[in-house]
Design an enzyme around this catalytic site. Structure first.
Site, PDB file in Angstrom:
ATOM      1  N   HIS A 153     -84.560 -20.878 -47.613  1.00 57.69           N
ATOM      2  CA  HIS A 153     -85.193 -21.054 -46.291  1.00 57.69           C
ATOM      3  C   HIS A 153     -86.226 -22.169 -46.278  1.00 57.69           C
ATOM      4  O   HIS A 153     -86.637 -22.616 -45.209  1.00 57.69           O
ATOM      5  CB  HIS A 153     -85.857 -19.734 -45.857  1.00 57.69           C
ATOM      6  CG  HIS A 153     -84.857 -18.698 -45.451  1.00 57.69           C
ATOM      7  ND1 HIS A 153     -84.516 -18.451 -44.149  1.00 57.69           N
ATOM      8  CD2 HIS A 153     -84.079 -17.874 -46.200  1.00 57.69           C
ATOM      9  CE1 HIS A 153     -83.595 -17.511 -44.099  1.00 57.69           C
ATOM     10  NE2 HIS A 153     -83.314 -17.134 -45.333  1.00 57.69           N
ATOM     11  N   ASP A 361     -91.949 -27.979 -43.993  1.00 54.91           N
ATOM     12  CA  ASP A 361     -91.422 -26.685 -43.557  1.00 54.91           C
ATOM     13  C   ASP A 361     -89.905 -26.714 -43.670  1.00 54.91           C
ATOM     14  O   ASP A 361     -89.286 -27.748 -43.383  1.00 54.91           O
ATOM     15  CB  ASP A 361     -91.806 -26.444 -42.084  1.00 54.91           C
ATOM     16  CG  ASP A 361     -92.228 -25.006 -41.816  1.00 54.91           C
ATOM     17  OD1 ASP A 361     -91.633 -24.109 -42.447  1.00 54.91           O
ATOM     18  OD2 ASP A 361     -93.127 -24.787 -40.996  1.00 54.91           O
TER      19      ASP A 361
HETATM   20  P1  ADQ Z   1     -91.937 -18.880 -42.148  1.00 53.27           P
HETATM   21  O1  ADQ Z   1     -92.732 -20.012 -42.709  1.00 53.27           O
HETATM   22  O2  ADQ Z   1     -92.580 -17.556 -42.191  1.00 53.27           O
HETATM   23  O3  ADQ Z   1     -90.509 -18.740 -42.864  1.00 53.27           O
HETATM   24  P2  ADQ Z   1     -91.454 -19.816 -39.279  1.00 53.27           P
HETATM   25  O4  ADQ Z   1     -90.129 -20.424 -39.054  1.00 53.27           O
HETATM   26  O5  ADQ Z   1     -92.657 -20.691 -39.092  1.00 53.27           O
HETATM   27  O6  ADQ Z   1     -91.445 -19.094 -40.666  1.00 53.27           O
HETATM   28  O7  ADQ Z   1     -91.636 -18.515 -38.326  1.00 53.27           O
HETATM   29  C1  ADQ Z   1     -90.721 -17.486 -38.339  1.00 53.27           C
HETATM   30  C2  ADQ Z   1     -91.055 -16.447 -37.285  1.00 53.27           C
HETATM   31  O8  ADQ Z   1     -92.360 -15.888 -37.471  1.00 53.27           O
HETATM   32  C3  ADQ Z   1     -91.031 -17.001 -35.874  1.00 53.27           C
HETATM   33  O9  ADQ Z   1     -90.261 -16.124 -35.099  1.00 53.27           O
HETATM   34  C4  ADQ Z   1     -92.471 -16.986 -35.427  1.00 53.27           C
HETATM   35  O10 ADQ Z   1     -92.649 -16.736 -34.036  1.00 53.27           O
HETATM   36  C5  ADQ Z   1     -93.048 -15.838 -36.225  1.00 53.27           C
HETATM   37  N1  ADQ Z   1     -94.483 -16.097 -36.431  1.00 53.27           N
HETATM   38  C6  ADQ Z   1     -95.028 -17.122 -37.122  1.00 53.27           C
HETATM   39  N2  ADQ Z   1     -96.377 -17.065 -37.026  1.00 53.27           N
HETATM   40  C7  ADQ Z   1     -96.674 -16.001 -36.263  1.00 53.27           C
HETATM   41  C8  ADQ Z   1     -97.884 -15.434 -35.781  1.00 53.27           C
HETATM   42  N3  ADQ Z   1     -99.053 -15.988 -36.052  1.00 53.27           N
HETATM   43  N4  ADQ Z   1     -97.803 -14.321 -35.004  1.00 53.27           N
HETATM   44  C9  ADQ Z   1     -96.619 -13.775 -34.699  1.00 53.27           C
HETATM   45  N5  ADQ Z   1     -95.442 -14.278 -35.104  1.00 53.27           N
HETATM   46  C10 ADQ Z   1     -95.458 -15.374 -35.881  1.00 53.27           C
HETATM   47  C11 ADQ Z   1     -89.557 -19.429 -43.614  1.00 53.27           C
HETATM   48  C12 ADQ Z   1     -89.656 -20.952 -43.726  1.00 53.27           C
HETATM   49  C13 ADQ Z   1     -89.441 -21.628 -42.387  1.00 53.27           C
HETATM   50  C14 ADQ Z   1     -88.117 -21.160 -41.760  1.00 53.27           C
HETATM   51  C15 ADQ Z   1     -88.041 -19.631 -41.760  1.00 53.27           C
HETATM   52  C16 ADQ Z   1     -86.662 -19.147 -41.320  1.00 53.27           C
HETATM   53  O11 ADQ Z   1     -90.930 -21.319 -44.270  1.00 53.27           O
HETATM   54  O12 ADQ Z   1     -89.414 -23.038 -42.541  1.00 53.27           O
HETATM   55  O13 ADQ Z   1     -88.013 -21.650 -40.434  1.00 53.27           O
HETATM   56  O14 ADQ Z   1     -88.267 -19.111 -43.055  1.00 53.27           O
HETATM   57  O15 ADQ Z   1     -85.671 -19.719 -42.113  1.00 53.27           O
END
Ligand code: ADQ
Length: 459
Positions: A153, A361
């Site tokens: 991811h 990211d």
């Molecule tokens: P993350 O870095 O955790 O995951 P991101 O894609 O930024 O993921 O967010 C994933 C979900 O979390 C989204 O639905 C977002 O709305 C929710 N989210 C993030 N911050 C939040 C907050 N403060 N409050 C509530 N909800 C929140 C990893 C990788 C990413 C990749 C994802 C999925 O780092 O690059 O996009 O996996 O593959």
């Protein structure tokens, strides 16, 4: 179709509230095909290894807990203090310890031993993310013949960065034990293939198949996505909610800019705060006319780099509000509590600017969510880091280099002034891409490759 078995570090148990960043959001569309979901339940116990199974709506959720020592070495140590910084291009933050590497491998072995008892011969096994890289090879060595795929991811890095990881070849060999390895973008896949070529010397076909003796490893690009129409409906519903009304009333006709992130150094929050400071300093016409809401949920607080980010942001938020605020205007609203996805959808919809400026990211689904939530007649503008995977697919955002707060400030300024016709055109094209890159298409692409339906990519 054969039974699909998902293996991920955290298992979203039914009835538990979803954590920010949860994989459950991405996989919800394919849950019909999932027979078993296996992984850690997020708990520690004195000896670890306790398993629990619950069945909900036809899916069996099997979880295991970890001892405190395993949690420290595997999760806090190797996965999040070595691999996470490395794969986000932050070699300087990487903390490598041999005992953590051993803990990482022994937890993967514990997982493999436990799953082995639950597997059926024709299962398709889909392993998620950097915590579980050795897992597939361990199952193989236990005699499992099923097709096993791995999806990363987060980004992969160029060979020169990867080679900073002691014993990194071990991980590359582990990845070459899978039948399919998937990435978010072509760039991540190419960096991986180049690293494998240089480090292990394997030949690689034009279609990205690694010629490992005995079993070719297919590599694919399968970008994650969301169900954009459903998120749009959620945003429309939330727009009439009490929370949205309170937020709108509190703005007093000012524009809103929004950022939603886990509290993680890879998300580039200090530079984003500094950019807002510079916006108000360099473009004083926005003073009193814009508020910036940052929702940042604490995450991985046992990792020292995460814990130390919090006071930095608290101080910056105080400085910005002290410097620019007035008795009736708080420029930066910073909250570090969780907000539900539905509520966030409504907040995105009324925000004139969405700020997604990570330093690196894998994808960043907040970019998709911001676009999907907009009102097509009067849409907001997405400011997007060129180093988010999403930038490979969303060229109609205002693309910025997140290392330069001035560049972000200029994009904020341009977004706030952008005429309606240009906002609509950019949004239309962005939304087409959100609808093309769905959670379903992500799962279909991966599962087709894993089940061998996608043979055309194999040569
Ligand atoms: P993350 O870095 O955790 O995951 P991101 O894609 O930024 O993921 O967010 C994933 C979900 O979390 C989204 O639905 C977002 O709305 C929710 N989210 C993030 N911050 C939040 C907050 N403060 N409050 C509530 N909800 C929140 C990893 C990788 C990413 C990749 C994802 C999925 O780092 O690059 O996009 O996996 O593959």
């Amino acid at each position: 179709m054969a039974r699909l078995v998902i293996v991920s570090n955290r298992v979203p148990l039914p009835g538990q509230s979803q954590r920010a960043g949860g994989l459950a959001i991405v996989l919800q569309d394919v849950m019909d095909h999932v027979g078993l979901w296996f992984g850690w339940n997020g708990n520690t116990s004195p000896n670890g290894g306790e398993t629990q199974t619950v069945t909900h709506r036809g899916v069996e959720y099997a979880t295991i807990d970890l001892s405190e020592d395993d949690y420290q070495k595997f999760y806090v140590g190797y996965a999040n203090s070595a691999l996470w910084p490395l794969l986000h291009f932050r070699l300087g933050l990487m903390e490598f310890r041999r005992e953590d590497l051993e803990g990482y491998r022994s937890v993967n072995k514990l997982y493999a031993d436990t799953l082995l008892k639950l597997l059926r011969p024709d299962d398709l096994v889909w392993v998620h993310d950097y915590h579980l890289i050795p897992f597939g090879g361990m199952l193989r060595r236990m005699g499992v013949r099923s097709r096993i795929g791995f999806y990363l991811h987060i980004p992969f890095v160029p060979h020169s960065v990867f080679s900073g990881l002691p014993q990194g070849d071990l991980l590359l060999r582990d990845l070459c034990e899978y039948d399919v390895v998937g990435f978010q973008t072509e760039e991540h896949r190419n960096d991986f293939l180049d690293t494998v070529r240089q480090s292990l010397g394997h030949d690689i076909s034009d279609a990205g198949v690694i010629q490992v003796p005995g079993r070719p490893v297919q590599t694919i690009v399968a970008p994650v996505g969301i169900d954009g129409l459903a998120f749009n409906r959620q945003a429309v519903r939330a727009a009439g909610s009490k929370n949205n009304k309170r937020l709108t009333d509190s703005l007093n006709n000012r524009h809103l800019m929004i950022g939603v992130d886990r509290l993680d150094y890879s998300k580039g929050l200090p530079n984003r705060f500094e950019a807002f400071n510079r916006l108000l300093t360099r473009f004083p016409e926005h003073s009193q006319h814009v508020s910036y809401l940052q929702v940042a949920v604490p995450s991985r607080e046992d990792v020292s780099e995460y814990a130390s980010l919090r006071p930095v942001l608290n101080r910056m938020a105080g400085d910005i509000n002290g410097r620019h605020g007035t008795f009736d205007w708080v420029p930066l609203r910073y909250m570090s509590q969780g907000v539900s996805r539905g509520t966030l959808a409504g907040f995105h919809r009324i925000s004139r600017v969405g700020l997604v400026t990570p330093l690196r990211d894998g994808m960043n689904l907040v970019a998709h969510e911001y676009v999907a939530a907009q009102n097509a007649d009067d849409p907001g503008v997405l400011v997007l880091s060129r180093f988010a995977g999403a930038a490979s697919y969303f060229q109609d955002a205002l693309i910025v280099n997140p290392n330069d707060p001035d560049e972000i400030a200029e994009a904020m300024h341009a977004a706030l002034l952008m005429p309606l016709a240009e906002r609509r055109l950019r949004h239309m094209r962005l939304f087409e891409n959100v609808l093309r890159l769905t959670a379903s298409s992500y799962c279909q692409t991966f599962v087709n490759a894993l089940s061998g339906k996608d043979k055309k990519n194999e040569r």
